[in-house]
Design a protein around this motif. Sequence first.
Motif, short mmCIF file in Angstrom:
data_model
loop_
_atom_site.label_atom_id
_atom_site.label_comp_id
_atom_site.label_asym_id
_atom_site.label_seq_id
_atom_site.Cartn_x
_atom_site.Cartn_y
_atom_site.Cartn_z
N TRP A 1 -4.19 68.57 -82.04
CA TRP A 1 -4.91 67.43 -81.48
C TRP A 1 -6.31 67.30 -82.08
O TRP A 1 -6.73 66.22 -82.45
CB TRP A 1 -4.99 67.58 -79.95
CG TRP A 1 -5.83 66.54 -79.30
CD1 TRP A 1 -7.04 66.70 -78.74
CD2 TRP A 1 -5.52 65.15 -79.16
NE1 TRP A 1 -7.51 65.52 -78.25
CE2 TRP A 1 -6.59 64.54 -78.49
CE3 TRP A 1 -4.42 64.36 -79.54
CZ2 TRP A 1 -6.62 63.19 -78.19
CZ3 TRP A 1 -4.44 63.01 -79.23
CH2 TRP A 1 -5.53 62.45 -78.57
N LEU A 2 -7.02 68.43 -82.17
CA LEU A 2 -8.37 68.36 -82.70
C LEU A 2 -8.35 68.00 -84.18
O LEU A 2 -9.30 67.38 -84.69
CB LEU A 2 -9.12 69.67 -82.46
CG LEU A 2 -9.43 69.96 -80.98
CD1 LEU A 2 -10.25 71.23 -80.84
CD2 LEU A 2 -10.17 68.79 -80.33
N CYS B 1 -8.21 64.37 -84.09
CA CYS B 1 -9.54 63.86 -83.73
C CYS B 1 -10.48 63.94 -84.92
O CYS B 1 -11.34 63.06 -85.10
CB CYS B 1 -10.12 64.66 -82.57
SG CYS B 1 -9.24 64.43 -81.05
N ALA C 1 -11.45 64.98 -76.88
CA ALA C 1 -11.55 64.08 -78.03
C ALA C 1 -12.86 63.31 -77.97
O ALA C 1 -13.52 63.09 -79.00
CB ALA C 1 -10.36 63.11 -78.03
N TRP C 2 -13.24 62.93 -76.78
CA TRP C 2 -14.47 62.15 -76.55
C TRP C 2 -15.65 62.85 -77.23
O TRP C 2 -16.53 62.22 -77.81
CB TRP C 2 -14.67 62.05 -75.04
CG TRP C 2 -15.82 61.23 -74.58
CD1 TRP C 2 -16.02 59.91 -74.85
CD2 TRP C 2 -16.90 61.65 -73.74
NE1 TRP C 2 -17.16 59.49 -74.23
CE2 TRP C 2 -17.72 60.53 -73.54
CE3 TRP C 2 -17.24 62.85 -73.14
CZ2 TRP C 2 -18.87 60.59 -72.77
CZ3 TRP C 2 -18.37 62.90 -72.37
CH2 TRP C 2 -19.18 61.78 -72.18
N HIS D 1 -15.26 65.70 -79.45
CA HIS D 1 -14.98 66.23 -80.80
C HIS D 1 -15.13 65.16 -81.88
O HIS D 1 -15.64 65.42 -82.96
CB HIS D 1 -13.57 66.81 -80.81
CG HIS D 1 -13.28 67.62 -82.03
ND1 HIS D 1 -13.77 68.90 -82.21
CD2 HIS D 1 -12.57 67.34 -83.14
CE1 HIS D 1 -13.37 69.36 -83.38
NE2 HIS D 1 -12.64 68.44 -83.97
N ILE D 2 -14.70 63.94 -81.55
CA ILE D 2 -14.75 62.87 -82.56
C ILE D 2 -16.19 62.63 -83.01
O ILE D 2 -16.49 62.54 -84.21
CB ILE D 2 -14.12 61.57 -82.00
CG1 ILE D 2 -12.61 61.75 -81.89
CG2 ILE D 2 -14.46 60.37 -82.88
CD1 ILE D 2 -11.90 60.60 -81.23
N THR E 1 -12.72 72.93 -86.43
CA THR E 1 -11.61 72.44 -85.62
C THR E 1 -10.74 73.59 -85.13
O THR E 1 -10.41 73.67 -83.94
CB THR E 1 -10.76 71.45 -86.45
OG1 THR E 1 -11.62 70.41 -86.90
CG2 THR E 1 -9.63 70.89 -85.65
#
Lengths: 328, 445
Positions: A102-103, A106, A202-203, A205-206, A258
Amino acid sequence: MEATAASPSRSDLKARRRRSSTLTGRDRMWLWLMVGIPAFLHIALVWVPAGLTVALSFSEWDNLAPLSDISATGFRNYWIIFTIFESDLFGALFNNFVLIIWLTVCSAVGMLFAYLLDKNVRGSSIYQSIYYFPVVLSLAVVGFIWKSTMFSRDRGLLNEIWPGGPVDFVGDGSKLFSFDIPFLDPALGLSKNFAALLVAMAWRHIGYIMVMYLAGLKAVDPSLREAAQIDGCNEWQSFRRVVFPSLRPINVIVVVITVIEALRAYDIIAALNEPRGTDVMGTLVTKSLLGEGGGRVGFGSAYGVVLLLLCLGFIIWYVTNHYRESDI
Amino acid sequence: MTKPTESSPKRRGAGLNRRDFMIGGTAALGGAALLASCGDDDDAAPAATTTTAAPTTTADTGPGSTTLGSNYSGEKNREALAAAVAATGVETMINTIDHNTYQENFNTYIQQPDDVVSWFAGYRMRAFASKGVLGDVSDVWSGLNGMSDGFRSASSGLDGKQYFVPFYFYPWAVHYRKSLFADNGYSIPTTWDEFKALCDTMQADGITPLSAANDGRWPQMGMFDMLNLRVNGYDYHVSLMGGNESWESAEVKNIFSTWSEILPYYQPAANGRTWEDGAGALREKETGMYLIGTFLTSQYTEQEVLDDIDFFLFPEVNPEHGQDAIEAPIDGFMMAASPDNETAAKALLGGMGSAPAIDAYIAVDPSVVAANSNADTSGYNALQQRSAEAVGSAKYIAQFLDRDTDPDFAANVAGVGIADFLGSPDSIDTILADIEAKKQTYDFE
């Protein structure tokens, strides 16, 4: 160097030897100090405790009795976590695995954002600030914020707008999808509350990755892109063939960040009170080591060793890769 | 401050080694673990130090000064505790640490504690007493008046000595709003059938019968305990908590099948709800009843709501056991194994166990009930009086799941199983088999 000999290679060697021998005792002392102190600190603070953790994982200790009461138990702790607590262990490993994937996604989104913002869109600095804002918050704080203002079933914003009635984003550990693995009792799968957590992560990490790529993009020589354009590259081709390769140093750092973020995930889950279905290796380790029970040191250490092996695997891959690159 | 240090340095040294050892060990494998373990010490994040000066007359002849590690971190609780300590007349430095942080790190903290530490009665105290990290306070007990035998046994270690001085307790019971019951003509249920019938009526009236929270995986432990006490009785409960009964037994399955009967009356999605949100729903009359400790009222500030809250005992399920047991966790104080000033520490403990201290506490925070029967009950509000009656008339007093059994087992196995049961009640057989298998890996005391 005044010493020139017949063969250039030999002269090279000689020069090198001379250069090192010209170091004064004082220089050598500084050299030793500058290498020695960090090395000593690193070994004392990282590898000695890691070694002790490995040793403890083969023992039983309640963290209260005198050290002499630690009793060796062989592989018992490992046997227990792999056979009796296997739903906890493999569930956590699966969640860490999901996090890596997932990361990575992202990170790709972060790169896209950076690429778009680098195009000097109108108000790009505003977007930049908005995307970067969550990064200044620690993940634990992100967890608190999302738990109370977004996820809460009774008061959360997400539940106000969610079609089809309120959802228990925090507590619902049932699986979105799952699959059976032979020889493994519980089906592995992504639980709903962990999926919700992924959104919160995600909010943050992005934005984090976006800033790294923005810095990288600023360093890309604009004439390269111009050249690509003149040669008739379209946007995708110029990104794929010219910009992306020149971002290589950033890519390496982003991959490291990541993977490390995914493996060390802990704080946001702890902030949500570790609901069922969201355990990762980090929370399993601390649950047995700390917490009020806190009395299963050997057990928690065994979880820790599993995590250590995962990290070591990645570190070894990274180090070998990195050195190969610098050889070229 | 004078610090007599007869035997303490050695002990402290040993504690330090172990602790550093542990912190290092966790640090290598998770930075977050390091953060958490650092929080244990005096420098824990939300810490505060308050010194309560003794009256000057006693300062010269008194026992000297001592230190008290406190988890009374709420503003009201902190103020109340300072008042209680002042009432003992012992010069004390109070070290306040955030309630949850204190609990989570107690294992580490107790190796280098303050002289006197706040803690809980029952297994949770006994586990530490048997490890030799607590001081024997039997002689303090011989000077205490007004403590019942029930409190003495809850304060005793396995060796029969006392290691704990009770301060106050709070019962768990089914809370409700009197006005809601009056307006709808509900009456208090005393049996399981009446209870379910009342739930049905509430549902028909558009009220969710039961507030249900389980965030942190402890609130529903209270429901498990009450059902076990009602279905199987106190003796079985103690035996199960002591690890002597199988979790796959008919008795335990019976708890969960009884529980399943009221799950339809629960607020949906209990696992994700904090107990505070459950309290909010009860205040808004969205829900009709709430099984929780009397600390519930600390969530309410409006006097009108506070006056409207009452509770009743959990209804009878099995006539053999009636309503003879209640859950009433006791909070109190313990002494370190080798305090810096043992005389002052014991003087403080004796003072905290006596009526004036708890009177001073309750004057500030009236949500609890004094353990000492000599305490002044004239100022009790209606709820406190009901609490004292309820506990006084109970034949058996249980503590709480995480205080009556191995805390690690409670948190990481039983609590997890209960959360899984709430998530999918149908898989209870698998869940119980899993609990039983995991239980085998623990050594109960």
